[in-house]
Design an enzyme around this catalytic site. Structure first.
Site, PDB file in Angstrom:
ATOM      1  CB  CYS A 176      -0.923  -0.053   1.161  1.00 38.61           C
ATOM      2  SG  CYS A 176      -2.102  -1.407   1.213  1.00 38.61           S
TER       3      CYS A 176
ATOM      4  CG  ASP B  10       4.653   5.787   2.569  1.00 37.74           C
ATOM      5  OD1 ASP B  10       5.468   5.643   1.789  1.00 37.74           O
ATOM      6  OD2 ASP B  10       3.977   6.712   2.820  1.00 37.74           O
TER       7      ASP B  10
ATOM      8  CB  CYS C 286       9.184   9.470   0.430  1.00 36.03           C
ATOM      9  SG  CYS C 286       8.281  10.157   1.728  1.00 36.03           S
TER      10      CYS C 286
ATOM     11  CB  CYS D 213       6.606  10.865   6.762  1.00 37.46           C
ATOM     12  SG  CYS D 213       6.470  10.373   4.933  1.00 37.46           S
TER      13      CYS D 213
END
Ligand code: FES
Length: 296
Positions: free
Chosen positions: A41, A43, A68, A112
């Site tokens: 999916c 991350d 990322c 994140c």
């Protein structure tokens, strides 16, 4: 590329505490993990905590992530923030604390920091053998099926981070960032939460860094191919191979990139789509912001 702070770039290029932790430490010490997300999916983060049982103090923390630049930096920052804290102290760490430690994150990358906070909670609740708080279960209505984001999670993010727009919710959770069919529901939910009033935490400052895409001389196709191959080889393929999948560069034409997903990555159509998005995000950040990735 995004306009990252120096701290984000430093922890991306030189991450601290990266890698798995020995699950069988000495007596009186326990190692637990907290998992968030799924590699199929986009991350995914696994956080390891080494806890002294007598004091419930975190002696060490480490992480593995498929994400990322800001996911790697946020995970590294989290391990530094919580090392030495007791579990109760660590539970007070917010996603905003992680972003602040990094000198700010681009608004579109705040999810994140949220992932780090959720992995921390998952690890601590697993250590204590109690169910996760209600915001992480699936009992509430699913608002965004593209990213599996529930109503309770969006409610919590809106309250804790004082979000007021759909764009902010997408930046913090990814909800709404796929097909877009949930955007109206997210907007309604924001209005409902704001109408209910109240917040769990003090008001926060606006994210420090605006989203910017740096412009520079266009890359040649050969340069794009070389950069894409480097990112795939160094950052993507090792993680996919460890999970039974793989990917290879098939073709590049202008800003269009074709990738061939292999192994476990080909098991269902939706996993190919989400994995494509995850790789596309990484390639846009590190190679060229206009790239569009297609799975063949
Ligand atoms: S359902 Fe939310 S973006 Fe598709």
């Amino acid at each position: 590329m995004w306009d990252y702070s120096e701290k984000v770039l430093d922890l991306f290029y030189h991450p601290k505490n990266q890698g798995p932790m020995d699950p069988t430490p000495e007596p009186g010490i326990r190692v637990v993990t907290g998992d968030v997300g799924s590699i199929t999916c986009g991350d995914a983060l696994r956080l390891y905590l080494k806890v002294e049982e007598a004091t419930e103090r975190i002696l060490a923390a480490s992480f593995q992530t498929f994400g990322c630049t800001s996911a790697i930096a946020s995970s590294s920052a989290l391990t530094e923030l919580i090392t030495g804290l007791t579990l109760d102290q660590a539970l007070k760490i917010t996603n905003r604390d992680i972003a602040d430690y990094l000198g700010g994150l681009p608004p579109a990358k705040m999810h994140c920091s949220v992932m780090g906070q959720e992995a921390l909670e998952a690890a601590i609740y697993r250590y204590r053998g109690i169910p996760l708080p209600v915001h992480t279960d699936d009992d509430s209505a699913l608002i965004c099926s593209c990213f599996g984001i529930s109503e309770s999670k969006i409610r919590r993010l809106v309250r804790e981070n004082h979000l007021t727009t759909v764009e902010e919710v997408t930046a913090y959770s990814k909800a709404g960032g796929g097909c877009g069919s949930c955007l109206a529901d997210i907007e309604d939910l924001i209005a409902t939460v704001l109408a209910e009033g109240g917040s769990e935490r003090p008001s926060v400052a606006e994210p420090r860094d605006p989203v910017q895409v740096k412009t520079s001389a266009p890359l040649t196709t050969l340069q794009k191919i070389a950069h894409i191959q480097t990112v795939l080889e160094q950052q993507v393929r090792p993680l996919l191979i460890a999970d039974g999948g793989d990917v290879e560069l098939y073709d590049v034409d202008g800003d269009q990139v074709w990738l061939r997903l292999k192994g476990a990555c080909t098991s269902c159509a939706s996993s190919q789509d989400t994995l494509k998005l995850a790789i596309e995000t990484r390639l846009r950040e590190q190679v060229w912001p206009q790239l569009t990735v297609h799975a063949v």
